[in-house]
Design a protein around this motif. Structure first.
Motif, mmCIF file in Angstrom:
data_model
loop_
_atom_site.group_PDB
_atom_site.id
_atom_site.type_symbol
_atom_site.label_atom_id
_atom_site.label_comp_id
_atom_site.label_asym_id
_atom_site.label_seq_id
_atom_site.Cartn_x
_atom_site.Cartn_y
_atom_site.Cartn_z
ATOM 1 N N VAL A 56 0.676 -1.135 -0.034
ATOM 2 C CA VAL A 56 -0.117 -0.056 0.009
ATOM 3 C C VAL A 56 0.721 1.311 -0.195
ATOM 4 C CG1 VAL A 56 -1.640 1.214 1.176
ATOM 5 C CG2 VAL A 56 -2.013 -1.133 1.162
ATOM 6 N N ASN A 57 1.681 1.352 0.683
ATOM 7 C CA ASN A 57 2.806 2.203 0.839
ATOM 8 C C ASN A 57 3.486 2.575 -0.432
ATOM 9 O OD1 ASN A 57 3.826 4.494 2.610
ATOM 10 N ND2 ASN A 57 5.658 3.434 3.099
ATOM 11 N N TYR A 58 3.860 1.451 -1.025
ATOM 12 C CA TYR A 58 4.536 1.669 -2.315
ATOM 13 C C TYR A 58 3.696 2.379 -3.388
ATOM 14 C CZ TYR A 58 6.373 0.468 -6.940
ATOM 15 O OH TYR A 58 6.768 0.364 -8.290
ATOM 16 N N VAL A 59 2.324 1.898 -3.534
ATOM 17 C CA VAL A 59 1.244 2.428 -4.457
ATOM 18 C C VAL A 59 1.092 3.826 -4.100
ATOM 19 C CG1 VAL A 59 -1.059 2.163 -5.344
ATOM 20 C CG2 VAL A 59 0.232 0.063 -4.933
ATOM 21 N N ARG A 60 0.976 4.036 -2.806
ATOM 22 C CA ARG A 60 0.900 5.742 -2.624
ATOM 23 C C ARG A 60 2.153 6.723 -3.063
ATOM 24 N NH1 ARG A 60 1.649 8.713 2.191
ATOM 25 N NH2 ARG A 60 2.648 6.982 3.100
ATOM 26 N N TYR A 61 3.023 6.063 -2.575
ATOM 27 C CA TYR A 61 4.367 6.835 -2.876
ATOM 28 C C TYR A 61 4.481 6.880 -4.293
ATOM 29 C CZ TYR A 61 6.550 8.143 1.371
ATOM 30 O OH TYR A 61 6.832 8.676 2.757
ATOM 31 N N ARG A 62 4.038 5.874 -5.308
ATOM 32 C CA ARG A 62 4.116 5.808 -6.727
ATOM 33 C C ARG A 62 3.272 7.036 -7.266
ATOM 34 N NH1 ARG A 62 2.119 0.687 -9.484
ATOM 35 N NH2 ARG A 62 0.289 1.668 -8.813
ATOM 36 N N ASP A 63 2.093 7.258 -6.641
ATOM 37 C CA ASP A 63 1.080 8.187 -7.117
ATOM 38 C C ASP A 63 1.458 9.520 -7.042
ATOM 39 O OD1 ASP A 63 -0.652 5.856 -8.088
ATOM 40 O OD2 ASP A 63 -1.767 6.068 -6.128
ATOM 41 N N LEU A 64 2.407 9.687 -5.681
ATOM 42 C CA LEU A 64 2.764 11.033 -5.342
ATOM 43 C C LEU A 64 3.775 11.322 -6.224
ATOM 44 C CD1 LEU A 64 2.682 10.613 -1.384
ATOM 45 C CD2 LEU A 64 1.252 11.914 -2.541
ATOM 46 N N TYR A 65 4.443 10.520 -6.486
ATOM 47 C CA TYR A 65 5.790 10.792 -7.628
ATOM 48 C C TYR A 65 5.342 11.195 -8.784
ATOM 49 C CZ TYR A 65 10.097 10.161 -10.399
ATOM 50 O OH TYR A 65 11.139 10.485 -11.198
ATOM 51 N N GLN A 66 4.359 10.545 -9.340
ATOM 52 C CA GLN A 66 3.725 10.796 -10.662
ATOM 53 C C GLN A 66 3.290 12.250 -10.635
ATOM 54 O OE1 GLN A 66 0.985 7.746 -11.544
ATOM 55 N NE2 GLN A 66 2.556 6.321 -12.215
ATOM 56 N N GLN A 67 2.965 12.789 -9.597
ATOM 57 C CA GLN A 67 2.129 14.052 -9.410
ATOM 58 C C GLN A 67 3.303 15.066 -8.940
ATOM 59 O OE1 GLN A 67 -0.792 13.580 -6.361
ATOM 60 N NE2 GLN A 67 -1.908 12.065 -7.443
ATOM 61 N N ASN A 68 4.583 14.699 -8.614
ATOM 62 C CA ASN A 68 5.470 15.286 -8.720
ATOM 63 C C ASN A 68 5.684 15.886 -7.047
ATOM 64 O OD1 ASN A 68 7.098 15.373 -10.993
ATOM 65 N ND2 ASN A 68 5.551 17.022 -11.939
ATOM 66 N N ALA A 69 4.938 15.040 -6.211
ATOM 67 C CA ALA A 69 4.661 15.273 -4.699
ATOM 68 C C ALA A 69 5.781 14.795 -3.983
ATOM 69 C CB ALA A 69 3.342 15.099 -4.450
ATOM 70 N N THR A 70 6.580 13.952 -4.473
ATOM 71 C CA THR A 70 7.789 13.421 -3.697
ATOM 72 C C THR A 70 8.924 13.261 -4.621
ATOM 73 O OG1 THR A 70 8.364 11.453 -2.044
ATOM 74 C CG2 THR A 70 6.948 10.900 -3.942
ATOM 75 N N SER A 71 10.044 12.927 -3.980
ATOM 76 C CA SER A 71 11.257 12.612 -4.633
ATOM 77 C C SER A 71 11.462 11.172 -5.028
ATOM 78 C CB SER A 71 12.549 13.008 -3.746
ATOM 79 O OG SER A 71 12.576 12.039 -2.740
ATOM 80 N N LYS A 72 12.106 11.055 -6.060
ATOM 81 C CA LYS A 72 12.432 9.698 -6.568
ATOM 82 C C LYS A 72 13.264 8.888 -5.542
ATOM 83 C CE LYS A 72 14.511 7.469 -10.649
ATOM 84 N NZ LYS A 72 15.307 7.361 -11.866
ATOM 85 N N ALA A 73 14.128 9.477 -4.783
ATOM 86 C CA ALA A 73 14.752 8.741 -3.829
ATOM 87 C C ALA A 73 13.804 7.970 -2.759
ATOM 88 C CB ALA A 73 15.713 9.550 -2.941
ATOM 89 N N GLU A 74 12.768 8.840 -2.293
ATOM 90 C CA GLU A 74 11.822 8.426 -1.435
ATOM 91 C C GLU A 74 11.162 7.262 -1.989
ATOM 92 O OE1 GLU A 74 10.892 8.934 1.651
ATOM 93 O OE2 GLU A 74 12.651 10.110 1.742
ATOM 94 N N LEU A 75 10.552 7.347 -3.186
ATOM 95 C CA LEU A 75 9.955 6.318 -3.827
ATOM 96 C C LEU A 75 10.907 4.818 -4.260
ATOM 97 C CD1 LEU A 75 7.664 5.147 -5.762
ATOM 98 C CD2 LEU A 75 8.822 6.265 -7.841
#
Length: 366
Positions: free
Chosen positions: A128-147
């Motif tokens: 679940v956490n991975y899916v959430r961070y993947r969506d955030l990354y697609q929205q430029n809301a988190t960094s690639k390192a965090e993903l």
């Protein structure tokens, strides 16, 4: 020493038609001649076998004695296993533990299943956490390192779940194998317990007891000797020099010292090809025909194996033969040595097939 015994009224009867003995020698005479080979031997029971111990222990009960008749599968000896009880108890304990390790309340499996459930929960959370961070990354809301950090945690959880699931299945399979092995050992220990109860394999007679109650018995020790109480045969030793004359089916005349007034008849059943180098003899077995001697194990006998029977043939005493085929004869008042053609012979007589006639005078060489 070889001997050919003469028995009135049976195969070895020699009928004399007269003896032309003179003071100067003897003349050949016509007689019935039976050629036979002497053999000595013993009487043994059929189906003889040695009763052996199948386990280590102490002889607790002897249920038969020499001379007793026994039935097939009859209990004859009971052993007390020295360590059998302890081995059987240990096998039973291992078998029960193996059953407990594989049942639904198995502590071993319960621990592995709990670990698998924990890994499954962690995998679900990381997924679940991975899916959430993947969506955030697609929205430029988190960094690639965090993903990538969250993705690594998800992959680790997935690998850990697969490994624990495999470990649970592998352990369950191993516990099943252990259960089957312990069950086999438990059954085998019970069979070993049965090996302490010795039974007869045949209907027969007990000829010898080798152990007494209280004695220590090792596996394969002989406890008794059992054989048929009714069927017997004669085992003969034939001298190497006479062995070539023996054939299956020949008549045998048997005498035993314990039956001084009896003569038994037998027939050659089997000829053994191996020479006994101790006494330079071959073994020959013969089956009794008609009356049987009592089943005494190892009863000593003497026998004549009938090789041939000649009716009214020209014979001379065997003691008159010099060497292998010569005799001394008296002609015109002088003695001279001549060769003869021999035929059948026994201990007393030799058939003359050529070289002499009824008028010949044979001189005793002594």
């Amino acid at each position: 020493m070889k001997t050919v015994f003469v028995l009135e009224g049976i195969l070895l009867t020699t009928v004399f038609y007269g003896c032309n003995r003179t003071e100067e020698g003897t003349s050949p005479t016509y007689k019935d001649l039976t050629e036979a080979v002497y053999a000595s031997g013993s009487v043994f029971p059929r189906n003889e076998y040695k009763v052996l111990a199948n386990a280590d222990g102490i002889l607790q009960q002897q249920l038969v004695s020499e001379g007793d008749s026994v039935k097939r599968n009859q209990l004859v000896f009971v052993l007390e296993g020295i360590t059998q009880g302890a081995r059987e108890q240990a096998a039973a304990n291992i078998y029960r533990q193996s059953q407990a390790n594989l049942n639904t309340n198995s502590p071993v499996l319960a621990e592995l299943e709990a670990q698998l459930q924990t890994a499954q929960t962690r995998l679900a959370n990381d997924s679940v956490n991975y899916v959430r961070y993947r969506d955030l990354y697609q929205q430029n809301a988190t960094s690639k390192a965090e993903l990538e950090r969250v993705q690594l945690a998800y992959q680790t959880s997935r690998n850990d779940f697969a490994a624990r699931r495999s470990s649970l299945q592998r352990t369950r399979n191993q516990l099943y194998v252990d259960l089957q092995n312990s069950r086999s050992q438990y059954i085998a220990s019970g069979q070993d317990q049965g090996n302490t109860r010795i039974r007869s394999f045949v209907d027969g007679k007990v000829y010898e007891i080798s152990k007494e109650p209280g004695e220590v018995v090792r596996r394969n020790d002989q406890l008794a000797l059992i054989g048929s109480g009714r069927e017997v045969f004669v085992q003969l030793a034939v001298d190497e020099s006479d062995f070539g004359k023996i054939r299956v089916g020949q008549d045998v005349i048997v005498k035993a010292d314990v039956y001084p007034d009896k003569v038994f008849k037998a027939i050659v059943r089997k000829i053994y090809p191996k020479l006994n180098r101790v006494d330079q003899s071959f073994r020959v077995d013969a089956d009794f025909v008609g009356e049987l001697p009592d089943a005494y194990y190892g009863l000593t006998v003497e026998a004549n194996i009938v090789i041939s029977q000649k009716n009214r043939v020209l014979t001379i005493p065997k003691s008159y033969v010099v060497g292998n085929d010569s005799v001394w004869v008296k002609e015109n008042g002088e003695a001279r040595k001549i060769r003869i053609e021999k035929g059948a012979e026994n201990f007393d007589l030799v058939q003359v097939k050529g070289g002499l006639n009824e008028k010949s005078i044979v001189v005793n060489p002594e």
